[in-house]
Design an enzyme around this catalytic site. Structure first.
Site, PDB file in Angstrom:
ATOM      1  N   ARG A   1      53.357  35.196  35.693  1.00 50.45           N
ATOM      2  CA  ARG A   1      52.075  35.711  36.185  1.00 50.45           C
ATOM      3  C   ARG A   1      51.240  34.582  36.793  1.00 50.45           C
ATOM      4  O   ARG A   1      50.514  34.799  37.761  1.00 50.45           O
ATOM      5  CB  ARG A   1      51.306  36.408  35.065  1.00 50.45           C
ATOM      6  CG  ARG A   1      50.060  37.119  35.539  1.00 50.45           C
ATOM      7  CD  ARG A   1      49.480  38.025  34.475  1.00 50.45           C
ATOM      8  NE  ARG A   1      50.156  39.294  34.356  1.00 50.45           N
ATOM      9  CZ  ARG A   1      49.806  40.396  35.014  1.00 50.45           C
ATOM     10  NH1 ARG A   1      48.795  40.372  35.860  1.00 50.45           N
ATOM     11  NH2 ARG A   1      50.458  41.518  34.841  1.00 50.45           N
TER      12      ARG A   1
ATOM     13  N   GLU B   1      41.257  42.262  31.714  1.00 47.85           N
ATOM     14  CA  GLU B   1      41.555  40.852  31.956  1.00 47.85           C
ATOM     15  C   GLU B   1      40.916  40.250  33.206  1.00 47.85           C
ATOM     16  O   GLU B   1      40.441  39.112  33.164  1.00 47.85           O
ATOM     17  CB  GLU B   1      43.076  40.661  32.030  1.00 47.85           C
ATOM     18  CG  GLU B   1      43.788  40.944  30.736  1.00 47.85           C
ATOM     19  CD  GLU B   1      45.296  40.837  30.880  1.00 47.85           C
ATOM     20  OE1 GLU B   1      45.901  40.081  30.110  1.00 47.85           O
ATOM     21  OE2 GLU B   1      45.865  41.501  31.770  1.00 47.85           O
TER      22      GLU B   1
END
Length: 779
Positions: free
Chosen positions: A324, A726
């Site tokens: 990520r 997030e």
């Protein structure tokens, strides 16, 4: 009837989603009546466990004399790795993470044995009485040392597009450097805790504070050597998780269950805060080396970054975290020729794990650091350089990993924030202040966010739910997500209430339970409401369609014209209360419960080529922060913060704004005050509130302006909303770069301050000294 008072028009205007509703447990939280795992009434005969921890970072265990432990007051049993009935492993992906160390310890704080006693305090006291003999081995403690030793928990990964080297050589300007960004402790209010209760026929109920009940079920089943159907894991709520309870709750669940199984008595294992911080993994710290080429306008034409993380002693979730990070290095910027490398350094420290953002923040901050340097080198405002490099709409809109950015709103969002925050006028005011202030210096920064939403492992993007309508018209929903304070239950309840046309007060969410919805994914990657909301909507829709078909039998008309709204069903000119129709349907033997399922469409990812379409959509945002720094002490204060966040068509604006505010402060803590420090012996010294500084109320800006950007999701997400868990954690990049801007003013913005994160007062003073030294040399 065609007037506005028509029941059909009233029904069309009615809705529950999109409304600011209180968190479903808000009153319970305030009154202290919300039940967490440690609050569950204990079954008669409950015992308490504690872990015996390693005092060495890397060593062979020569001997363990546990006789003093067994002889301690209240101790019932002491178990080591040899006593585990099944598999001694709790690794989420790779099986390299033992529940209890077996002959080798790899970090200070690694569990070696478990003590079971009559009370929590007796167990903890006994755990410290073991006599241990070690054969110490060399220890690696930093990512830089891991890279130098080529010590990795996984093979390094690389993503390339274009010819970086050739483009770099052609670039008229370049910048090279390195950056270190520290890790972060999740610091959930409720620590790790598990309560295991033996059941008949090798069954085990595990009440656990976890973001991933299904993984806990699998780990416990393997540790006990039984099938998954023997294990039920339940979680009503957590007092915070932030990723720290995604995989790392497995150790606590497994240890409690092993003890309970061997003793056939209930066992609770609750971590003291110090033990929790010593044992568990945190956000990965990153070390970066970068080389970037750019033109006279500040447009990036070539970018290379080499990232290495402190993974810890085992793989845990480091692979997906690094992936990520690689996929978020671009942030909001088009990078034509790029080479991104990431390696997960094996170190003799806690095995680091998920943390809100899951590598995305660590990836994106590197390119922001570079752009900040380019702007200073060119004598331009950093916002102008950012805007020049933004992704385009129809061109320059493909990410380095091959996904087309089809929902780009960063231009409009930043323009709106620039205007509403009065960025340009404040930039001039900051310059005037600094010119007249020799000690206190102000800084200002605007930073953008583009964050991909989905698990980077495609099969995890699925969810299930159950919806039951009772004869009195009340409704229960159970889904695979877990509530950690973020409001997922409230949002799912709103979705169900909206689908069935009833008031939110008629819907209740029950504890996440592996015996109700199986094979669940972790509540992580900001997908909780997206996945579980869609699954619950699917279940409620099936019930609504059955009730609509039954209403047509009673009143005629067409099922597609039946409307559910305001606790009322409108069918062919008739109005009937929802509970009345439900009672009639029950008597007619209409099924009043249903399961629902959802799998995010269109996702694919090739980990070998690091290319594909890993994200369902992107969430966008931007923030402006203004700080003042005392150049004599390194102390600083955030005076004002403006944040604009793209939540799509928000399911619940009150909850979403609260999430943005919380993420902003948490991210600010990561980048400024929350310093993790290990001594030379490999022991984490910042393992309590006394030594680890999370932001307090006094650290919040007095002027804090958070708004949601009006923008429906182009993807068919739940009611066109967007995730909000997030992505907002990247908004306080603006705080870090505002501090760097203030430090830069010490040298008249002619020198790039070498500022690492967290930007503690000590780090700020070091950066100021470096700027002053550079200015002195130039003079």
């Amino acid at each position: 009837m065609n007037d506005a008072g028509s029941p059909i028009l009233k029904a069309a205007a009615w809705g529950v989603v999109g409304k600011a509703k209180a968190h479903e447990s808000a009153e319970l939280h305030v009154l202290g009546q919300a039940t967490y795992t440690d609050d569950i009434p204990e079954v008669q005969g409950t015992l308490h466990a504690a872990l015996g921890l390693s005092e060495k970072p890397h060593a062979r265990i020569v001997s363990m004399d546990l006789a003093p432990v067994r002889a301690s007051r209240g101790v019932v049993a002491v178990y080591t790795a040899q006593d585990i009935p099944g598999t001694n492993d709790c690794g989420p992906i790779i099986h390299d993470d033992p529940i209890l160390a077996d002959g080798l310890v790899q970090y200070v704080g690694q569990p070696m044995f478990v003590v079971v006693a009559d009370t929590h305090d007796n167990a903890r006291r006994a755990a410290r009485l073991a006599t241990l003999e070690y054969d110490e081995l060399p220890a690696i403690l930093t990512p830089q040392a891991a890279k130098a030793a080529q010590s990795y928990v996984l093979p390094p990964m690389q993503l390339k597009r274009g010819d970086w080297q050739a483009a770099f050589e052609r670039a008229p300007h370049s910048v090279k450097g390195e950056l270190y960004v520290g890790g972060q402790e999740q610091f959930y209010l409720e620590g790790q805790v598990a309560y295991a209760i033996p059941k008949e026929n090798k069954g085990m109920l595990v009440q656990c504070s976890t973001q991933h009940p299904s993984e806990m079920q699998h780990v416990v089943a393997h540790a006990l050597g039984v099938h998954s159907h023997n294990i039920v894991v339940e979680c009503r709520r957590m007092g915070g998780g932030f990723g720290g309870k995604e995989s790392q709750s497995a150790l606590w669940a497994a240890a409690a269950a092993i003890c309970a199984s061997l003793l056939m008595r209930p066992v609770k294992l609750r971590a003291d805060r110090d033990d929790d911080m010593l044992v568990t993994g945190k956000r990965h710290c990153f070390h970066y080396e970068y080389e970037v080429g750019y033109d006279a306008n500040g447009k990036i034409v070539a970018a290379k970054v080499d990232m290495v993380t402190r993974a810890g002693y085992s793989a845990d979730l480091s692979g997906p975290v690094a992936t990520r990070a690689v996929c978020h290095f671009d942030n909001t910027y088009y990078l034509s020729d790029v080479e991104i490398r990431a390696a997960c350094g094996k170190t003799n420290t806690q095995s680091n794990t998920a943390f809100r953002g899951f590598g995305g923040p660590q990836g994106a901050i590197a390119i922001e650091y570079v752009i900040d340097e380019i702007a200073r080198n060119l004598g331009r405002d950093s916002l102008d350089i950012r805007r020049i490099n933004f992704y385009g709409r129809d061109t320059d809109n493909v990410t380095p990993y091959g996904q087309v950015v089809v929902d780009n709103v960063i231009h409009e969002l930043v323009a709106e924030l620039e205007a509403s925050s009065e960025y340009r006028a404040r930039r001039e005011a900051v310059a005037r202040f600094n010119a007249a202030s020799p000690v206190l210096k102000k800084g200002l920064a605007l930073t953008p966010v583009k964050f991909g939403i989905a698990f980077n492992v495609t099969h995890l993007n699925q969810a299930g739910a159950l919806v039951h309508v009772y004869v009195d018209g009340s409704i229960i929903v159970n889904h695979g997500g877990t509530e950690m304070g973020q409001g997922i239950n409230t949002k799912v309840m709103q979705v169900v209430a909206h689908e069935l046309g009833v008031d939110l007060s008629h819907v209740r969410a029950t504890a996440t339970d592996t015996s109700k919805v199986s094979n669940t994914s972790a509540t992580a990657a900001s997908t909780g409401a997206d996945l579980n909301g869609k699954a619950a909507q699917d279940a409620a829709r099936q019930i609504r369609e059955r009730l609509a078909a039954y209403a047509v039998k009673l009143y005629g008309g067409d099922a597609k014209d039946v409307r559910f709204a305001g606790d009322t069903v409108f069918a062919n000119g008739h109005e009937v209360a929802f509970p009345v129709l439900v009672q009639q349907a029950y008597l007619a033997r209409v099924q009043l419960w249903s399961d629902g399922f959802y799998a995010t469409p269109g996702l694919h990812w090739d980990p070998k080529t690091m290319s594909g379409h890993p994200f369902s959509y992107y969430a966008y945002g931007a923030a402006v922060s203004e700080v003042v720094v005392d150049t004599l002490t390194g102390e600083w204060k955030l005076e004002r913060a403006d944040a604009l966040y793209d939540a799509g068509r928000s399911l619940n604006p009150a909850i979403d704004i609260g999430q943005v505010e919380g993420a902003f402060i948490q991210g600010m803590g990561w980048l400024t005050t929350e310093q993790l420090w290990w001594n030379e012996g490999g022991k984490l010294m910042t393992h309590a509130p006394s030594t680890y500084k999370i932001p307090g109320v006094s650290d919040c800006p007095e002027d804090f302006r958070v708004r949601l950007f009006d923008n429906g999701n182009v993807e068919d997400s739940i009611h066109r909303s967007k995730a909000v868990g997030e992505p907002p954690l990247l908004l306080p990049f603006s705080v870090f770069f505002a501090i760097r801007d203030a430090v830069s003013s010490v040298g008249g913005h002619k020198v790039n301050p070498p500022l690492n994160a967290p930007a503690t007062s000590e780090e700020i003073l070091k950066s100021i000294a470096a700027v002053e030294a550079a200015v002195g040399q130039a003079a």
